[in-house]
Every structure is written in structure tokens, then in C-alpha cells.
Scaffold this active site. Structure first.
Site, short mmCIF file in Angstrom:
data_model
loop_
_atom_site.label_atom_id
_atom_site.label_comp_id
_atom_site.label_asym_id
_atom_site.label_seq_id
_atom_site.Cartn_x
_atom_site.Cartn_y
_atom_site.Cartn_z
CE LYS A 35 77.88 75.53 65.49
NZ LYS A 35 76.72 75.58 64.59
N PRO A 94 78.36 68.69 70.72
CG PRO A 94 79.74 66.95 71.49
CD PRO A 94 78.32 67.46 71.56
N GLY A 111 71.52 85.68 44.55
CA GLY A 111 72.96 85.69 44.83
C GLY A 111 73.26 85.74 46.33
P1 FAD Z 1 68.80 85.18 50.31
O1 FAD Z 1 70.03 85.43 51.04
O2 FAD Z 1 67.56 85.92 50.75
O3 FAD Z 1 69.06 85.51 48.79
C1 FAD Z 1 67.99 85.72 47.87
C2 FAD Z 1 68.57 86.28 46.59
O4 FAD Z 1 67.53 86.35 45.62
C3 FAD Z 1 69.14 87.70 46.72
O5 FAD Z 1 70.34 87.79 46.00
C4 FAD Z 1 68.06 88.56 46.07
O6 FAD Z 1 68.60 89.72 45.52
C5 FAD Z 1 67.57 87.61 44.99
N1 FAD Z 1 66.24 87.93 44.48
C6 FAD Z 1 65.04 87.71 45.08
N2 FAD Z 1 64.05 88.15 44.31
C7 FAD Z 1 64.62 88.66 43.18
C8 FAD Z 1 64.13 89.27 41.99
N3 FAD Z 1 62.82 89.48 41.79
N4 FAD Z 1 65.02 89.65 41.06
C9 FAD Z 1 66.35 89.47 41.22
N5 FAD Z 1 66.88 88.90 42.33
C10 FAD Z 1 66.02 88.51 43.29
N6 FAD Z 1 71.56 79.18 58.23
C11 FAD Z 1 72.61 78.54 58.74
O7 FAD Z 1 73.12 77.58 58.14
N7 FAD Z 1 73.15 78.95 59.93
C12 FAD Z 1 72.60 79.95 60.67
O8 FAD Z 1 73.13 80.30 61.71
C13 FAD Z 1 71.44 80.58 60.17
N8 FAD Z 1 70.82 81.56 60.86
C14 FAD Z 1 69.66 82.10 60.37
C15 FAD Z 1 68.94 83.01 61.15
C16 FAD Z 1 67.73 83.51 60.67
C17 FAD Z 1 66.94 84.45 61.52
C18 FAD Z 1 67.26 83.14 59.39
C19 FAD Z 1 65.97 83.72 58.86
C20 FAD Z 1 67.98 82.27 58.62
C21 FAD Z 1 69.16 81.72 59.10
N9 FAD Z 1 69.88 80.78 58.36
C22 FAD Z 1 70.95 80.16 58.90
C23 FAD Z 1 69.47 80.48 57.00
C24 FAD Z 1 70.41 81.22 56.03
O9 FAD Z 1 70.37 82.60 56.29
C25 FAD Z 1 70.01 80.97 54.59
O10 FAD Z 1 69.85 79.60 54.38
C26 FAD Z 1 71.08 81.46 53.67
O11 FAD Z 1 71.40 82.78 53.92
C27 FAD Z 1 70.64 81.33 52.23
O12 FAD Z 1 69.70 82.29 51.88
P2 FAD Z 1 69.26 82.31 50.36
O13 FAD Z 1 70.46 82.46 49.51
O14 FAD Z 1 68.34 81.17 50.12
O15 FAD Z 1 68.37 83.63 50.29
#
Ligand code: FAD
Length: 508
Positions: A78, A96, A12
Site C-alpha cells: 500500500k 500518499p 487474541g
Molecule cells: P477483536 O479483533 O474484536 O478481538 C477481541 C478479542 O477478545 C477476541 O479474541 C475475542 O475472542 C476476545 N474476547 C472478547 N470477549 C471475551 C471473553 N468474554 N472471553 C474471552 N475472550 C474474549 N484498522 C486498521 O488499522 N485498518 C483498517 O483497514 C481497519 N478497518 C476496519 C474496518 C471496520 C469496519 C472496523 C469495525 C474496524 C477496522 N479496523 C481497521 C480496526 C481493526 O479491525 C481493529 O483495530 C483490530 O482488528 C483490533 O481489534 P481488537 O483486537 O481490538 O478486537
């Protein structure tokens, strides 16, 4: 009528809720049921604050009220990214969101500008970008719809609080019929014959069955990697950063752009939100240790920190395929490219929207899967090349990382682009990220001046060209000065936001 497809999303974060929103908004309820499982205890990665203009299309298409979203997520505008010290120490340029010159001249403008420069003209390419000038003056208003006007030649994105954006989408997705289950997945059950995923078993003992699974479990990649064993393609020889330290600090100037400053062993981001400034240092552990990186980051901040720096570890690359068996990975579970050009949320958007037309009915057809994987691969590879370009084209010799990057071999697909630009300012146009004005900004910004230009540029006599460029620069200057200040724009716009956010209108 056949039974609706039961789709289970694991995770999520931004990926999970964007995928859920796309599915519940565009697939009729009778055709699919969406259930999302997430664990508050595990939490979300919580970074991802800078976006690309495409997110506005996503939000618009699912019926989000922009002002309300901006208020709810403490967003700012932005207009691009400022790169400081990247080409050479002391250099600065903005990539840009917009074209250089008038909209109807976009394909040829930089050739004309180049002709003028090669004949002694002193103006920089940024003088002809409305978005760059508005960003530099800290001003913003919505682009004009009339494409004959210079104020129509830009787009915009947001800086927002990633956690608040996930919550915002969650509320909307639940209103549209997605159901959410709180819990930690303990076991993933597969069909013994096909290997397809059948169910997720939670620590509570509850079993969640599904026909199709979307792995949004973040870096854990619990389904695609840990369960289905899909391999990893490592790109760290080109994108050497493998750590980030993230730290919020008190807010200061609300610049309508992200700032990326090159550092001793990587680069630092500065992202202004309404209530705080997001900062982070993306670095390579081969070139600096964590303590030294923390010191360097804290010393460079302009305002007081609001929390301890948080360390994140990663490797640049992607899963060999994003869709395997009855599971698609979206978000960090499918790959990671450092946030230099804020591309991860864009990749989530593309992945979620690309899934819709290829979503299986009652029968999983490998042609759907193969096509999906092909399209996602292309997106990843083009973005990879664009990111590598920033590192490759540096003229810094003051730190090891920069010397390594300037010397490294890059993918052939990128070498070809660099050489074509160097020779005759040619930039390939294709569908997807990034468009020619983006490549142009980085090529020129990092100090690569082409040796020649297209004969196209000579269709305008020199004296006419000089007068045209002078007039255009003055027009941009005048019009930018008349825009509201960015902070005033944000205050006014967010104050106008309605209490309720969602329209029943979806547009795809
Ligand atoms: P997460 O946010 O990690 O979500 C994972 C989910 O899986 C969570 O809800 C967790 O609870 C659930 N989960 C995992 N394992 C289990 C389990 N066993 N049981 C139940 N639930 C589980 N992107 C941009 O577009 N712009 C940016 O400026 C940018 N900056 C970033 C900077 C950094 C340092 C990093 C590392 C990433 C950045 N990103 C950026 C990427 C961005 O953060 C991610 O693409 C975005 O947040 C999506 O993450 P996600 O939903 O894939 O994973």
C-alpha cells in the site's frame, strides 16, 4: 530479585497479539510473564486489512521476516489511499505515504509549487510525488536508501488478511514465551478495597490471576468499560458514520493503494489482497438504512462476492482514559475511529509500545498511568481531527450527509489548522500522525487552495523554479516507468520468503 510481573491479556485479535509480541520481545522473561486468554467461540472482529507504514517498523523491530509475513497474510503493498468523489463528485486524489518533491526540500516544496500555480503553472501537486505516480501506474519497488534520490521519498505499508496476521503474531509470540488459554471469561474479580482487577474466571471454572491486565477484548471492552466503568467520549457529531458492511469479493487488479469512494451516506473501501478483494461500506444510519446500504454496496462492487455482507455497529469516540487501576485497554476496547485512514492498527502499535517504558514494576504509580493516558489522548485527538477534515472539506451538495458535514462546526484545533493553511499554506509539524505531506494531500485533494505562500518560496528565481519543476516531473515519470509492476513484485518477493520467520534480533 523481585517476582516477575504477571500480565494477563484478554483478547487474541490484532490488539491482543501485537501487545503480547511487544511485551515478550522487549521485556526480559525474568521481569514479566505474559498470558493471553481468548475465546474462539467469540472470535475476532476480522476486519482491519489496511495499515500504515509504521507497521513495518513494528514488524522489523520484533524481528519479523517481511517476505514471510507477506506470504503468510496474503499481503499486498500500500503506497497510500485514493479518495474518489470526496472533494467533489468526479474528483480523485491520493494521500500518499511520502513527501512531495525532493527529500531535502520537504519543508518548503509545496510553497514553491504553490507560487508556480498562482503564477499560472498547470501541474498538480501529485505530479511531484513519487508515491502517487508509482501508485497510479500500479508499480512498486523498495524505496532507495540514498536520501538524495527521488526514489527515496516514499514509504509503504501493507494490505493484509487481519485474521492471518493475528495467527502469524500468535505463533511468534508463543515461540517467545507467551502462553495462550482458550476460554470465555465469565467473571472478573476485583480487589474489594482498591478496585484493582485480581483475576479472570473462565466458563470452565479456571481462574487466571494477574498483577496487570491488558484489555484487548474488542468492542466489548470487558475490563475497562464493563468492569471498571470507565466512561466514553462520544465524537459522533463530527464522525457521523456508525455502521459498516464488510464483504469479500473475488480479486482483480492488485492496485498498490487502498481506494475510498464517497457514497450516498458514507464511503466504501476497496482493499486488494493476493487472494481476494476486501470491500466495505462505512455509513451513517441517520442517513441511510441497512437494506439500502447493502444494495448500494453490492451494486458498486467490481467482482463477484465470496460471502454475505457482514454488519458491524460502532460509535466514533474513545474511552475517557485508556489506563485505569491495573488495567490498560488497547485496540477497539479503548476507542474507535473509523477506518478512513487505516489508523486503528497504528493506535494499537503506539499503545503497546508506549506501555513498555511506563509498565509498572511491583508498584503501580499513578504518574505512569497519567502520562500514558496523556500520550494516548494526544494521538487520538490528532487522528480525529485529520479524519474530520475529509468530511468537513467537501463541496458535494448531492446528498444530505455531505451537506451536514460541510456545515458542521469542527473542533477548534482543526479550524485553526484549516484557516492557517487557507491563509498562507502553513502546516504544523508535530511528532505522531499525521505529518505535513498528509495534511497537504487532503487539503489540496479536497479542493482547498491557499491564498498565499511563505516568502521562503521566493528564494528561487521564477525561471529556475519552472525549470526545476519540469525536470523533477520528468525524472519521476521516467523512474516510475522502470519499476516492476506491483503484481510481479509481490509474486517474486513472496516466492523468496524463507520457511522460518523469526530472527532473534529485536531492535527498539
Ligand atoms: P477483536 O479483533 O474484536 O478481538 C477481541 C478479542 O477478545 C477476541 O479474541 C475475542 O475472542 C476476545 N474476547 C472478547 N470477549 C471475551 C471473553 N468474554 N472471553 C474471552 N475472550 C474474549 N484498522 C486498521 O488499522 N485498518 C483498517 O483497514 C481497519 N478497518 C476496519 C474496518 C471496520 C469496519 C472496523 C469495525 C474496524 C477496522 N479496523 C481497521 C480496526 C481493526 O479491525 C481493529 O483495530 C483490530 O482488528 C483490533 O481489534 P481488537 O483486537 O481490538 O478486537
Amino acid at each position: 530479585m523481585s517476582k516477575p510481573l504477571d500480565i494477563v491479556i484478554l483478547g487474541g485479535g490484532t490488539a491482543g497479539w501485537m501487545a503480547a509480541m511487544a511485551l515478550v520481545s522487549f521485556i526480559p522473561r525474568g521481569r514479566c510473564r505474559v498470558r493471553l486468554v481468548e475465546s474462539e467461540e467469540i472470535g475476532i472482529v476480522g476486519v482491519g486489512e489496511a495499515t500504515l507504514p509504521q507497521i513495518k517498523n513494528f514488524n522489523d523491530s520484533i524481528g519479523v521476516n517481511e517476505a514471510e509475513m507477506m506470504r503468510a497474510t496474503k499481503a499486498t503493498i500500500k503506497l497510500g489511499i485514493e479518495f474518489v468523489d470526496w472533494g467533489a463528485k468526479g474528483s480523485k486524489y491520493i494521500h500518499p505515504f511520502g513527501v512531495h518533491g525532493p527529500a531535502d526540500m520537504a519543508h518548503i516544496f509545496h510553497h514553491r509549487w504553490l507560487r508556480s500555480v498562482l503564477q499560472g503553472g498547470k501541474s498538480g501537486i501529485e505530479d511531484y510525488s513519487f508515491a502517487v505516480q508509482a501508485a497510479r501506474h500500479g508499480r512498486f519497488d523498495f524505496p532507495e536508501a540514498d536520501s538524495s534520490k527521488i526514489e527515496s521519498t516514499y514509504a509503504y505499508a501493507y494490505h493484509f488478511d487481519a485474521g492471518l496476521y493475528s495467527l502469524f503474531l500468535r505463533r511468534l509470540a508463543e515461540q517467545r514465551g507467551a502462553t495462550r488459554t482458550e476460554g470465555k471469561v465469565r467473571e472478573v474479580v476485583q480487589d474489594p478495597e482498591s478496585g484493582d482487577i485480581r483475576s479472570l474466571v473462565l466458563e470452565s471454572g479456571e481462574t487466571i490471576f494477574g498483577d496487570f491486565f491488558v484489555d484487548c477484548s474488542g468492542f466489548r471492552s470487558l475490563l475497562l468499560d464493563k468492569t471498571l466503568g470507565v466512561g466514553w467520549e462520544d465524537w459522533s457529531k463530527w464522525l457521523v458514520c456508525d455502521r459498516a458492511l464488510a464483504v469479500p469479493s473475488e480479486n482483480d487488479e492488485l492496485t498498490p493503494f487502498t481506494r475510498s469512494t464517497a457514497m450516498e451516506a458514507g464511503w466504501r473501501w476497496r482493499i486488494p489482497l493476493q487472494h481476494r478483494t476486501g470491500n466495505g461500506y462505512v455509513f451513517s444510519s441517520n442517513f441511510i438504512d441497512e437494506d439500502a446500504a447493502t444494495d448500494e454496496l453490492l451494486r458498486s462492487l467490481e467482482t463477484k462476492t465470496l460471502a454475505e455482507p457482514r454488519l458491524l455497529k460502532f460509535q466514533a469516540g474513545r474511552r475517557v482514559v485508556s489506563w485505569e487501576k491495573n488495567c490498560v485497554a488497547i485496540g477497539l476496547s479503548s476507542g474507535f475511529l473509523e477506518p478512513l485512514e487505516s489508523t486503528s492498527i497504528y493506535l494499537i502499535q503506539v499503545a503497546a509500545l508506549q506501555l513498555l517504558p511506563l509498565l509498572p514494576g511491583n508498584h503501580l504509580d499513578h504518574r505512569l498511568r497519567d502520562e500514558y493516558n496523556r500520550l494516548i489522548d494526544k494521538e487520538y485527538e490528532r487522528i480525529r481531527d485529520f479524519l474530520i477534515l475529509h468530511y468537513k472539506l467537501n463541496q458535494r451538495d448531492d446528498a444530505e450527509i455531505w451537506r451536514y458535514c460541510a456545515e458542521m462546526e469542527v473542533p477548534d484545533s482543526l479550524s485553526r489548522k484549516i484557516e492557517l493553511f487557507r491563509h498562507s499554506a502553513f502546516i504544523e509539524r508535530y511528532h505522531g500522525l499525521f505529518s505535513p505531506p498528509s495534511w497537504l494531500s487532503v487539503f489540496i485533494g479536497q479542493g482547498l487552495m491557499p491564498e498565499g505562500y511563505s516568502p521562503f518560496a521566493e528564494t528561487m528565481p521564477q525561471d529556475k523554479l519552472d525549470a526545476f519543476l519540469d525536470g523533477l516531473r520528468s525524472e519521476i515519470d521516467d523512474k516510475v516507468q522502470k519499476l516492476p509492476r506491483h503484481d510481479q513484485f509481490i509474486a517474486r518477493y513472496c516466492a523468496e520468503a524463507p520457511a522460518e520467520s523469526i530472527s532473534e534480533e529485536v531492535q527498539l
